[in-house]
Design a protein around this motif. Structure first.
Motif, PDB file in Angstrom:
ATOM      1  N   MET A   1      -4.337   1.748   7.787  1.00  0.00           N
ATOM      2  CA  MET A   1      -3.450   1.155   6.791  1.00  0.00           C
ATOM      3  C   MET A   1      -2.022   1.665   6.984  1.00  0.00           C
ATOM      4  O   MET A   1      -1.802   2.877   6.993  1.00  0.00           O
ATOM      5  CB  MET A   1      -3.908   1.534   5.379  1.00  0.00           C
ATOM      6  CG  MET A   1      -5.209   0.918   4.977  1.00  0.00           C
ATOM      7  SD  MET A   1      -5.050  -0.859   4.953  1.00  0.00           S
ATOM      8  CE  MET A   1      -6.658  -1.317   5.557  1.00  0.00           C
TER       9      MET A   1
ATOM     10  N   VAL B   1      -3.808  -6.082   9.949  1.00  0.00           N
ATOM     11  CA  VAL B   1      -4.445  -4.882  10.507  1.00  0.00           C
ATOM     12  C   VAL B   1      -5.932  -5.141  10.710  1.00  0.00           C
ATOM     13  O   VAL B   1      -6.501  -4.825  11.765  1.00  0.00           O
ATOM     14  CB  VAL B   1      -4.234  -3.681   9.568  1.00  0.00           C
ATOM     15  CG1 VAL B   1      -5.074  -2.504  10.011  1.00  0.00           C
ATOM     16  CG2 VAL B   1      -2.781  -3.290   9.504  1.00  0.00           C
TER      17      VAL B   1
ATOM     18  N   SER C   1       2.393  -6.688   1.644  1.00  0.00           N
ATOM     19  CA  SER C   1       1.416  -5.648   1.952  1.00  0.00           C
ATOM     20  C   SER C   1       0.041  -6.250   2.188  1.00  0.00           C
ATOM     21  O   SER C   1      -0.652  -5.877   3.137  1.00  0.00           O
ATOM     22  CB  SER C   1       1.325  -4.644   0.806  1.00  0.00           C
ATOM     23  OG  SER C   1       2.531  -3.983   0.654  1.00  0.00           O
TER      24      SER C   1
ATOM     25  N   THR D   1      -0.017  -7.833   5.467  1.00  0.00           N
ATOM     26  CA  THR D   1      -0.020  -6.829   6.527  1.00  0.00           C
ATOM     27  C   THR D   1      -1.421  -6.250   6.715  1.00  0.00           C
ATOM     28  O   THR D   1      -1.899  -6.084   7.839  1.00  0.00           O
ATOM     29  CB  THR D   1       0.958  -5.696   6.182  1.00  0.00           C
ATOM     30  OG1 THR D   1       2.216  -6.256   5.860  1.00  0.00           O
ATOM     31  CG2 THR D   1       1.102  -4.737   7.337  1.00  0.00           C
ATOM     32  N   ILE D   2      -2.074  -5.949   5.580  1.00  0.00           N
ATOM     33  CA  ILE D   2      -3.422  -5.384   5.658  1.00  0.00           C
ATOM     34  C   ILE D   2      -4.358  -6.384   6.335  1.00  0.00           C
ATOM     35  O   ILE D   2      -5.172  -6.026   7.193  1.00  0.00           O
ATOM     36  CB  ILE D   2      -3.915  -5.000   4.250  1.00  0.00           C
ATOM     37  CG1 ILE D   2      -3.101  -3.814   3.736  1.00  0.00           C
ATOM     38  CG2 ILE D   2      -5.396  -4.670   4.256  1.00  0.00           C
ATOM     39  CD1 ILE D   2      -3.376  -3.443   2.311  1.00  0.00           C
TER      40      ILE D   2
ATOM     41  N   THR E   1       2.407   0.171   2.923  1.00  0.00           N
ATOM     42  CA  THR E   1       1.647  -0.747   2.071  1.00  0.00           C
ATOM     43  C   THR E   1       0.986   0.031   0.938  1.00  0.00           C
ATOM     44  O   THR E   1       0.897  -0.460  -0.174  1.00  0.00           O
ATOM     45  CB  THR E   1       0.547  -1.482   2.852  1.00  0.00           C
ATOM     46  OG1 THR E   1      -0.346  -0.519   3.383  1.00  0.00           O
ATOM     47  CG2 THR E   1       1.089  -2.301   3.982  1.00  0.00           C
TER      48      THR E   1
END
Lengths: 343, 293
Positions: free
Chosen positions: B132, A323, A316, A319-320, B136
């Motif tokens: 987001m 982004v 996560s 991934t953030i 997540t």
């Protein structure tokens, strides 16, 4: 508006966002620093008629207690980020040294779960986004020329793929391209190859997922561009016509520049949405051939009875980070635009 | 007015009409096909032998006597108790939409009327939050929710969906309130209203078009959600979308896939009605942020 009144008006929405969006990001980060407890092992000697042998067994009770006391697990620092399921520094280094060609290196890296997910997510994002923008613009121009009687129904039909639930929409497509479905069976017939199946081929699966992506998001760019076309100033178009511009020229030199702000808006939205591609992979049952970052996290959390919080947390966070990198250029622009407007 | 130049069939025009026609078929055909096929048996809808079976229902006639059958729907709604999931979805979606619109109108109004710099920063943060990936965030909720023993119940999911919905709702209502002239509430305040009274008696009566548009998108987000509802709801509270996924996961008994097909059609039908009635609002909502931006 006074600061005090503003505060009371914004309080509910702000606290919802802080509690359930900002804090979870912190919580994810903390989780990623810990790792599950090891099982408590007890060594005991079991003596039989042929002498004693030491046996090791798992003390489930003690393990359970330990988990109960410290649900986060034990502190592991940043090690989870570097392990085989994530950035896999050791494995990538090894692959770089041992493989003699670039292709071999890529193959080796594609075997690592995180890179497999990352590469698919990025390819999906950067194939689907431009395709959707170009095709959306083309269809918007086409619909704009239609007689107004058919415009309404064609917008109605166009909206369907976008508004349908992603999981459901991808199932509908999947059933059609399935080996027994109408498109799948027709393709087998067409290529005279009964083994041709989306489920069995990585490239076909990638193509199908991207086709779904285009089908699902095209209406969004189409509708936005269509609305933008209504605001193209008529007199400039006429002036271009009088100056002898062909239709194609006035399209490229007048209409497209006019729509440029919309293009950047649509790009922003599409990048955000495509980067979190998830449902089609569940629907298509595609994990053997294609996984995405979101699916990877989902899979870790799904681990029956024993979710891998640390692994999901690390993915996560990565991934953030992805982004944020993806959005930085757009965010900087928004910020500049706002400042220009403010002064 | 259409001039001859506009209506003349140039090669370019033919290509573009062709593209539009092709797109419309690609957009609509899968829905039509699945709807038609949901009234057939599995051997017809997934027919390896001949795709025309799905059209005429050869096996359906052999197995059930008629060329259409409601077996899939009966299996999904009665046997698999899909109606329970439908009720769960109704509850979750209703409360999510109501609460997020309440929070969103208050916040959006404040952001539209405040000229201070922090208002911009809140909008900016909301834009980042909007990006987001939901899963997540879910991975951040799971452990605390288990620890506090609030995992699996509907209120938790509702408030999570409300929060995830806020960034979008705020942006949309903020730009909508900017279009309502400031003079309206300010003159009410000159007449002696407090800020809240001005909001209550002057703004609320005129805000409904914007609220309805925003509400449609909140509805879609809550109705379509899979990542949050699949991870945060226990089995008896499961909503329709994760339920469809569980249909697929359960053992593949002959015909059970048709339950999923029937459920998929049942889930799509309300969306179709929604688009039918609110097409104008949906189109204006999609473009609200863009055209004015």
């Amino acid at each position: 508006m006074k600061h005090r009144t503003f505060f009371w008006f914004i309080l509910p929405t702000l606290s919802a966002m802080v509690l359930f969006i900002a804090l979870p990001i912190v919580s994810v980060f903390i989780q990623s620093l810990f790792i599950q407890h090891e099982q408590v092992i007890v060594v005991s000697e079991s003596c039989g008629p042929f002498g004693c042998t030491p046996t090791t067994s798992v003390d489930t009770e003690a393990t359970e207690r330990l988990r109960e006391e410290k649900p986060l697990g034990r502190f592991n620092g940043l090690a989870t980020y570097g392990n085989r399921s994530h950035l896999a520094f050791a494995e990538v280094g090894e692959a770089w040294r041992s493989s003699d060609s670039l292709g071999g290196f890529v193959d080796a890296v594609m075997d690592l779960p995180f890179y497999k997910a990352l590469i698919f997510t990025l390819s999906y994002t950067f194939v689907v986004t431009p395709l959707v923008i170009v095709l959306g613009l083309a269809i918007a121009v086409g619909v704009n020329k239609l007689p107004s009687l058919i415009k309404g129904p064609s917008i109605f039909v166009s909206l369907l793929p976008f508004l349908v639930t992603p999981l459901v929409g991808s199932l509908i497509l999947f059933w059609m391209v399935d080996g027994d479905g109408i498109i799948g069976a027709s393709l087998q017939l067409l290529f005279n190859d009964p083994s041709l199946s989306v489920k069995a081929s990585t490239p076909l699966m990638w193509i199908m997922l991207m086709v779904y992506g285009v089908w699902h998001t095209l209406p969004f760019s189409f509708i936005t561009f269509y609305a933008g076309l209504q605001t193209v100033p008529k007199d400039i178009l006429e002036a271009a016509q009088i100056d002898g511009a062909s239709k194609w020229q006035s399209m490229m030199l007048v209409v497209v520049p006019h729509l440029m702000p919309l293009v950047s808006f649509v790009t922003l939205m599409l990048l955000m949405d495509n980067f979190r591609v998830f449902e089609p992979i569940v629907s298509f049952n595609a994990q053997a051939h294609a996984t995405s970052l979101s699916w990877f996290i989902y899979n870790d959390l799904r681990e029956a009875g024993n979710p891998l919080y640390a692994s999901a947390g690390a993915t996560s966070m990565l991934t953030i980070l992805g982004v944020v990198i993806l959005l930085t250029p757009v965010l900087i622009r928004t910020w500049r635009d706002f400042n220009r407007k403010a002064h | 007015m259409a001039t001859t130049r506009d209506t003349r069939l140039t090669p370019l025009a033919i290509v573009s009409y062709g593209a539009v026609a092709l797109w419309l078929i690609i957009a609509a055909f899968p829905f039509f096909w699945t709807f038609w096929g949901s009234f057939k048996v599995q051997a017809d809808f997934f027919s390896k032998a001949d795709w025309t079976y799905a059209v005429y229902g050869v096996n359906t006639i052999r197995e059930t006597g008629g060329s259409f059958t409601g077996q899939g729907y009966e299996g999904a709604w009665v046997q698999e108790e899909f109606w329970k999931n439908a009720i769960n979805s109704t509850v979750v979606v209703f409360f999510t939409v109501t609460i997020s619109l309440t929070f969103g109108t208050l916040g959006g109004y404040a952001l539209a009327r405040s000229g201070f710099r922090y208002a911009f920063w809140i909008l900016f943060a909301a834009l980042v939050f909007r990006a987001m990936p939901h899963i997540t965030l879910v991975s951040g909720y799971l452990l605390p929710f288990f620890e506090w023993n609030i995992w699996g119940i509907k209120p938790t999911t509702i408030i999570v969906l409300v929060a995830i919905n806020q960034p979008f709702t705020l942006w949309m209502l903020h730009s909508f309130f900017l279009n309502i002239p400031k003079d309206m509430d300010e003159s009410a305040m000159v007449d002696g209203c407090t800020r809240f009274q001005a909001f209550r008696y002057v703004i609320i009566p005129v805000m409904w078009p914007g609220v309805i548009t925003t509400g449609l998108f909140s509805f879609l987000l809550a109705y379509n959600d899979f990542a949050v509802t699949a991870m945060l709801l226990s089995e008896e509270n499961e909503t329709i979308i994760p339920a469809i996924n569980s249909f697929l996961g359960s053992d593949q008994v002959e015909g059970s896939i048709m339950f999923a097909v029937a459920a998929v059609v049942s889930v799509t039908a309300p969306l179709l009605v929604l688009v039918l009635f609110f097409q104008r609002q949906i189109v204006s909502g999609l473009t609200a942020g863009a055209v004015k931006g």
